[in-house]
Design a protein around this motif. Structure first.
Motif, short mmCIF file in Angstrom:
data_model
loop_
_atom_site.label_atom_id
_atom_site.label_comp_id
_atom_site.label_asym_id
_atom_site.label_seq_id
_atom_site.Cartn_x
_atom_site.Cartn_y
_atom_site.Cartn_z
N ILE A 78 -1.25 50.19 117.44
CA ILE A 78 -2.37 49.91 116.54
C ILE A 78 -2.27 48.48 116.02
CG2 ILE A 78 -1.30 50.77 114.42
CD1 ILE A 78 -4.91 51.41 115.34
N GLY A 79 -1.06 47.99 115.81
CA GLY A 79 -0.87 46.62 115.36
C GLY A 79 -1.37 45.61 116.38
N GLY A 80 -1.16 45.89 117.65
CA GLY A 80 -1.66 45.00 118.71
C GLY A 80 -3.17 45.03 118.82
N LEU A 81 -3.74 46.21 118.62
CA LEU A 81 -5.21 46.31 118.62
C LEU A 81 -5.79 45.54 117.45
CD1 LEU A 81 -5.58 50.08 119.56
CD2 LEU A 81 -5.87 48.09 121.05
N TYR A 82 -5.15 45.68 116.31
CA TYR A 82 -5.57 44.92 115.12
C TYR A 82 -5.49 43.41 115.39
CZ TYR A 82 -4.66 42.31 110.88
OH TYR A 82 -4.64 41.34 109.93
N LEU A 83 -4.36 42.97 115.96
CA LEU A 83 -4.21 41.55 116.27
C LEU A 83 -5.32 41.07 117.21
CD1 LEU A 83 -0.34 41.26 116.73
CD2 LEU A 83 -1.71 40.20 114.93
N GLY A 84 -5.64 41.88 118.20
CA GLY A 84 -6.69 41.51 119.14
C GLY A 84 -8.04 41.36 118.46
N LEU A 85 -8.36 42.28 117.57
CA LEU A 85 -9.63 42.16 116.84
C LEU A 85 -9.63 40.93 115.93
CD1 LEU A 85 -10.29 45.91 115.96
CD2 LEU A 85 -11.48 44.49 117.65
N LEU A 136 4.08 40.87 112.69
CA LEU A 136 3.28 41.38 111.58
C LEU A 136 4.10 41.52 110.29
CD1 LEU A 136 1.00 44.05 113.28
CD2 LEU A 136 0.32 41.85 112.29
N ILE A 137 5.36 41.90 110.40
CA ILE A 137 6.19 42.02 109.20
C ILE A 137 6.36 40.65 108.54
CG2 ILE A 137 8.55 42.48 108.37
CD1 ILE A 137 8.63 44.79 110.47
N THR A 138 6.67 39.63 109.33
CA THR A 138 6.86 38.31 108.73
C THR A 138 5.55 37.74 108.21
OG1 THR A 138 6.75 37.26 110.91
CG2 THR A 138 8.95 37.77 110.03
N ALA A 139 4.45 38.01 108.92
CA ALA A 139 3.14 37.57 108.40
C ALA A 139 2.86 38.26 107.08
CB ALA A 139 2.03 37.90 109.41
N ALA A 140 3.19 39.55 107.01
CA ALA A 140 2.97 40.31 105.78
C ALA A 140 3.76 39.74 104.62
CB ALA A 140 3.35 41.78 106.00
N LEU A 141 5.03 39.49 104.85
CA LEU A 141 5.86 38.96 103.77
C LEU A 141 5.34 37.60 103.30
CD1 LEU A 141 9.38 40.01 105.11
CD2 LEU A 141 8.00 41.12 103.34
N ILE A 181 -4.17 32.59 119.52
CA ILE A 181 -3.49 32.85 120.80
C ILE A 181 -2.50 34.00 120.65
CG2 ILE A 181 -1.86 31.89 122.48
CD1 ILE A 181 -3.34 29.16 121.93
N SER A 182 -1.72 34.02 119.57
CA SER A 182 -0.75 35.10 119.40
C SER A 182 -1.44 36.43 119.14
CB SER A 182 0.25 34.77 118.29
OG SER A 182 -0.35 34.82 117.02
N ASP A 183 -2.59 36.40 118.46
CA ASP A 183 -3.35 37.63 118.24
C ASP A 183 -3.85 38.21 119.56
OD1 ASP A 183 -2.97 37.31 115.52
OD2 ASP A 183 -5.01 36.65 115.10
N LEU A 184 -4.41 37.36 120.39
CA LEU A 184 -4.90 37.83 121.70
C LEU A 184 -3.74 38.26 122.59
CD1 LEU A 184 -7.83 35.32 122.32
CD2 LEU A 184 -7.94 37.67 121.44
N TRP A 185 -2.59 37.63 122.44
CA TRP A 185 -1.38 38.03 123.17
C TRP A 185 -0.98 39.46 122.79
CZ3 TRP A 185 1.26 36.92 127.31
CH2 TRP A 185 2.59 37.31 127.44
N GLY A 186 -1.06 39.78 121.49
CA GLY A 186 -0.77 41.14 121.04
C GLY A 186 -1.68 42.16 121.69
N LEU A 187 -2.96 41.81 121.81
CA LEU A 187 -3.92 42.69 122.49
C LEU A 187 -3.56 42.85 123.96
CD1 LEU A 187 -6.52 44.37 122.46
CD2 LEU A 187 -7.78 42.24 122.89
N LEU A 188 -3.16 41.77 124.60
CA LEU A 188 -2.77 41.83 126.02
C LEU A 188 -1.54 42.73 126.20
CD1 LEU A 188 -3.19 40.83 128.93
CD2 LEU A 188 -1.66 38.93 128.37
N LEU A 248 2.66 47.53 106.95
CA LEU A 248 2.68 48.91 107.46
C LEU A 248 2.56 48.95 108.98
CD1 LEU A 248 0.51 50.60 104.71
CD2 LEU A 248 2.99 50.76 105.02
N MET A 249 1.63 48.18 109.54
CA MET A 249 1.49 48.18 111.01
C MET A 249 2.72 47.57 111.68
SD MET A 249 -2.52 47.30 111.65
CE MET A 249 -2.61 45.97 110.46
N GLY A 250 3.23 46.49 111.11
CA GLY A 250 4.44 45.87 111.66
C GLY A 250 5.65 46.77 111.52
N GLY A 251 5.74 47.47 110.39
CA GLY A 251 6.84 48.41 110.19
C GLY A 251 6.84 49.52 111.22
N LEU A 252 5.66 50.01 111.55
CA LEU A 252 5.55 51.05 112.57
C LEU A 252 6.02 50.53 113.92
CD1 LEU A 252 4.62 53.94 113.24
CD2 LEU A 252 2.32 53.02 113.57
N ALA A 253 5.61 49.31 114.27
CA ALA A 253 6.05 48.71 115.54
C ALA A 253 7.55 48.45 115.51
CB ALA A 253 5.26 47.43 115.82
N GLY A 254 8.07 48.05 114.35
CA GLY A 254 9.51 47.84 114.23
C GLY A 254 10.29 49.13 114.40
#
Length: 158
Positions: free
Chosen positions: A106-113, A49-54, A135-142, A86-92
């Motif tokens: 919360i970042g993984g739930l967001y990715l899943g949605l 999420l951090i790299t996606a954000a940047l 695929i990576s979004d659903l992986w985050g949810l998993l 923000l979500m990636g920073g929290l996970a970091g």
């Protein structure tokens, strides 16, 4: 192709190497699943999420090309980048402050949605980059679903 390799590395390869490395070289007494959640939440959710954000903040055209949007979407893509940061920073931060790990999911739930939204959009319109994101979004949810099951169902950990 570099995008696909990067996503595979952050969602699977590097987290797995981190788990194995810490288990064998630093904490052989640690519970394997605790190390799994620690590193997969950090890499597959936090760093992803951090790299996606940047990228979204600095180069919204990349995300627009994945989603097949025109440049009128750049403002929204940048705003999405701030949320991802923000979500990636929290996970970091959860790597250094394990008590943040439940909130970091919360970042993984967001990715899943977001992944489900890609599916709803219609698979026939999905290009390689969007399929990779899906695929990576659903992986985050998993990952977070498995974390919840392990932490709250099997171990009743709050």
């Amino acid at each position: 192709m570099g995008y696909v390799i990067y996503i595979v590395a952050t969602m699977f390869v590097v987290p797995l190497l981190s788990v194995i490395g810490e288990f064998y070289f630093r904490s052989p007494q640690a519970r394997f699943f605790d190390l799994t959640w620690k590193w997969f939440i950090f890499w597959a959710i936090g760093i992803r999420l951090i790299t996606a954000a940047l990228s979204q903040i600095a180069n919204p055209a990349f995300t627009a090309s994945i989603l097949q949007l025109n440049d009128s979407a750049y403002v929204i893509i940048r705003e999405l980048g701030f949320a991802n940061l923000l979500m990636g920073g929290l996970a970091g931060l959860s790597l250094f402050f394990p008590s943040l790990r439940p909130a970091a999911t919360i970042g993984g739930l967001y990715l899943g949605l977001a992944g489900l939204l890609h599916v709803v959009r219609g698979i026939e319109h999905v290009n390689l980059k969007e399929a990779t994101a899906l695929i990576s979004d659903l992986w985050g949810l998993l990952i977070v679903s498995s974390y919840y099951i392990d932490s709250f169902v099997f171990r009743n950990k709050v």
